[in-house]
Design an enzyme around this catalytic site. Sequence first.
Site, PDB file in Angstrom:
ATOM      1  N   CYS A   1       3.152  -4.702   0.043  1.00  0.00           N
ATOM      2  CA  CYS A   1       2.498  -5.729  -0.745  1.00  0.00           C
ATOM      3  C   CYS A   1       2.924  -7.117  -0.284  1.00  0.00           C
ATOM      4  CB  CYS A   1       2.783  -5.583  -2.226  1.00  0.00           C
ATOM      5  SG  CYS A   1       1.923  -6.847  -3.136  1.00  0.00           S
TER       6      CYS A   1
ATOM      7  N   GLY B   1     -11.744  -5.740   0.174  1.00  0.00           N
ATOM      8  CA  GLY B   1     -13.195  -5.640   0.037  1.00  0.00           C
ATOM      9  C   GLY B   1     -13.883  -5.385   1.373  1.00  0.00           C
TER      10      GLY B   1
ATOM     11  N   ASN C   1      -3.180  -1.756   3.144  1.00  0.00           N
ATOM     12  CA  ASN C   1      -3.019  -2.695   2.045  1.00  0.00           C
ATOM     13  C   ASN C   1      -3.787  -3.961   2.423  1.00  0.00           C
ATOM     14  OD1 ASN C   1      -2.005  -4.062  -0.251  1.00  0.00           O
ATOM     15  ND2 ASN C   1      -0.152  -2.821  -0.159  1.00  0.00           N
TER      16      ASN C   1
HETATM   17  C1  LIG Z   1      -6.462  -6.907  -7.545  1.00  0.00           C
HETATM   18  C2  LIG Z   1      -5.750  -5.984  -6.616  1.00  0.00           C
HETATM   19  C3  LIG Z   1      -4.500  -5.466  -6.964  1.00  0.00           C
HETATM   20  C4  LIG Z   1      -3.813  -4.618  -6.106  1.00  0.00           C
HETATM   21  N1  LIG Z   1      -2.596  -4.123  -6.488  1.00  0.00           N
HETATM   22  C5  LIG Z   1      -1.919  -3.277  -5.662  1.00  0.00           C
HETATM   23  C6  LIG Z   1      -0.671  -2.723  -6.056  1.00  0.00           C
HETATM   24  O1  LIG Z   1      -0.183  -2.958  -7.169  1.00  0.00           O
HETATM   25  N2  LIG Z   1      -0.022  -1.907  -5.184  1.00  0.00           N
HETATM   26  C7  LIG Z   1      -0.546  -1.588  -3.961  1.00  0.00           C
HETATM   27  O2  LIG Z   1       0.080  -0.827  -3.221  1.00  0.00           O
HETATM   28  N3  LIG Z   1      -1.741  -2.080  -3.566  1.00  0.00           N
HETATM   29  C8  LIG Z   1      -2.439  -2.913  -4.384  1.00  0.00           C
HETATM   30  N4  LIG Z   1      -3.670  -3.415  -3.989  1.00  0.00           N
HETATM   31  C9  LIG Z   1      -4.220  -3.043  -2.672  1.00  0.00           C
HETATM   32  C10 LIG Z   1      -5.256  -1.932  -2.781  1.00  0.00           C
HETATM   33  O3  LIG Z   1      -4.672  -0.739  -3.290  1.00  0.00           O
HETATM   34  C11 LIG Z   1      -5.910  -1.628  -1.416  1.00  0.00           C
HETATM   35  O4  LIG Z   1      -4.919  -1.189  -0.521  1.00  0.00           O
HETATM   36  C12 LIG Z   1      -6.612  -2.830  -0.804  1.00  0.00           C
HETATM   37  O5  LIG Z   1      -7.184  -3.632  -1.792  1.00  0.00           O
HETATM   38  C13 LIG Z   1      -7.677  -2.445   0.209  1.00  0.00           C
HETATM   39  O6  LIG Z   1      -8.703  -1.685  -0.394  1.00  0.00           O
HETATM   40  P1  LIG Z   1     -10.097  -2.325  -0.919  1.00  0.00           P
HETATM   41  O7  LIG Z   1     -10.642  -3.170   0.177  1.00  0.00           O
HETATM   42  O8  LIG Z   1     -10.948  -1.139  -1.246  1.00  0.00           O
HETATM   43  O9  LIG Z   1      -9.749  -3.123  -2.124  1.00  0.00           O
HETATM   44  C14 LIG Z   1      -4.379  -4.267  -4.849  1.00  0.00           C
HETATM   45  C15 LIG Z   1      -5.641  -4.774  -4.499  1.00  0.00           C
HETATM   46  C16 LIG Z   1      -6.326  -5.611  -5.361  1.00  0.00           C
HETATM   47  C17 LIG Z   1      -7.667  -6.140  -4.940  1.00  0.00           C
END
Ligand SMILES: Cc1cc2nc3c(=O)[nH]c(=O)nc-3n(C[C@H](O)[C@H](O)[C@H](O)COP(=O)(O)O)c2cc1C
Lengths: 304, 254
Positions: A131, A218, A193
Amino acid sequence: MAGIDTSVVIGNLRMKNPVMPASGAYDYYENNAGLFPMSDLGAIMLKSIHHDIRPGNKPPRIAETPSGMLNAIGLMGPGVDTFIEEDLPFLKQYDTKIIVNVCGHCEEDYLTVAEKLADTCADMLEINISCPNVKEGGIAFGTDPKKAEAVTAAVRKIARQPVIVKLSPNVTDIREIAKAVESGGADAVSLINTITGMKIDVRTRRFVLANRTGGLSGPAIHPVAVRMVYEAAHAVKIPVIGMGGITNAYDALEMILAGASAVAVGSATFRNPLAAAETAEGIEMYLRENEIASVRSLIGAVQE
Amino acid sequence: MFITAKALTNRIITPGFGRILLSAPQIAEQAKPGQFVMLKYWRGIDPFFMRPFSINTVDRAGGTLGILYKVVGQGTEILADLSADAEVEILGPRGNGFPLEDGMTRIAVIGRGVGAAPMRFLAEKARSMGIGVRAYISANSEEHLFDKAAYEGSGCTFTGCTDPNVKVTDFFAEDLKKMKFDAAYVCGSKRLMKAVAELSDEYDFAGYVSLEEHMACGIGACKGCAVRVNTKDGSEAYARVCKEGPVFPVKRIV
Ligand SMILES: Cc1cc2nc3c(=O)[nH]c(=O)nc-3n(C[C@H](O)[C@H](O)[C@H](O)COP(=O)(O)O)c2cc1C
Ligand SMILES: Cc1cc2nc3c(=O)[nH]c(=O)nc-3n(C[C@H](O)[C@H](O)[C@H](O)COP(=O)(O)OP(=O)(O)OC[C@H]3O[C@@H](n4cnc5c(N)ncnc54)[C@H](O)[C@@H]3O)c2cc1C
Ligand code: FES
């Protein structure tokens, strides 16, 4: 074609289908909108849990970007004790697997959480070494192969459940980190991530996010994620869980063809709360239409 | 609830401001004053987020929701251009509404410009419960006092203020000297919120504020819409506008 098999295996866990909500992107454990049953999904990946309560970052925490978003939530969360007491019992009633995401500022933090989760109904742990938001947080582990390997090995020793290590894309070579956590004993890796980004409001000449930087997610990051999943899948023998910009079954299948054994849907859920459930359904339809007996035969099946 | 609804009418009422009426009986049935909806009314992934809007009017018998909007950027520009019979995805109603109790005799609703949108629904609901309503609404100009006729039509006492040097809460302060209010509800301006908080120290009424913050999910999942809230020991704590709000006791915020 009858008997379509959508199940996949991660560690010792068999999931009924390969689709999960990504960590932090959809807190099913609060059963927020109750729009579809959690049991429609193969597993649920929960938001990062710390050893203590986390207030989160100062607002503004999110910003819209072209085909995506930036977030700097700062891992707001209740802490592991409250989580075990209040959230896990609620989650247990659903017919799906529970993957608890673990975060920390130092090795001991990870170990405290993993230890407390040892005797709970959590089916797997996902170790967030990536993160980018918390200043003193996981970033040091996620970008340094040695540290990543060490923290994986330490958690592995304590954890009773299989351990997924969640990788940061903010590295020069994802293969190196993937190999390092595999040597550390990880049962699977998940990626990607968010990619660290920044947005400036030109009218006010200020940072849009109070934290200045945020994690990009996204559809905007999907091609980067597909490439990294492909590279990681070729570098390690353990299963890869793919995420990053998945909005529908086609995006998910792209990840699977690149080498992912399972996928997670994150930000897309914000604009379509049914995105994860529709993705699971769409994969089954694709298998049926193309007369493919098992989704497992598509893992890494991309051709020249 | 997440449904696809049809727009019935959509028109610009004065340059830069519009009203859209949506046919959504299931949501109209459930909606409470102060709640909001997340809307999406375009194809494709840009803009990325749904857009939050307060519920301005509800007609349960007719099964409709009315939204009052100001054009400020890409999402609201698309809204202004939307044809009258367009399809609109609605997630809602979301959030906690304004607390309104049967025993109340008189309330104040206070707001500024389009920010006062949820106050009309509140005022009309209160009137239907036999509660006396005084509306104190400020705006840049007379034509931006959007729901004036509706307030007057439902039997509210309406005070409009378009003088930039006068706070509309000054009129409320004057009335407080003369009569008892059970509660005051404010939104649309930090300045008005502060004024209501101060008045609630001096007079005995419950103050509530409705807040806006940028939202991704609108359902409590992303934790993006955080606002700082007061705690007993002064420690850092945040609440989500979409889930714990958008309505808060004014003392929790100021
Ligand atoms: C609002 C938000 C909060 C997130 N919180 C976490 C988290 O607490 N722990 C984590 O490992 N990844 C977290 N992520 C990352 C997502 O799990 C994921 O790896 C990343 O957003 C890529 O996927 P996506 O494009 O489908 O969102 C977060 C992403 C978003 C957008
Ligand atoms: C609970 C709530 C109720 C609201 N009710 C109304 C209403 O009844 N009428 C009305 O006209 N507006 C209302 N708003 C504000 C409205 O959501 C924004 O004006 C709108 O999202 C702007 O979108 P845009 O694409 O035109 O602007 P842009 O500035 O291009 O939007 C960029 C991003 O910022 C967000 N954003 C911009 N301004 C705001 C704002 N003030 N609040 C929250 N997010 C914002 C957008 O949602 C988008 O994610 C409300 C906001 C909230 C949170
Ligand atoms: S908008 Fe996602 S938690 Fe409020």
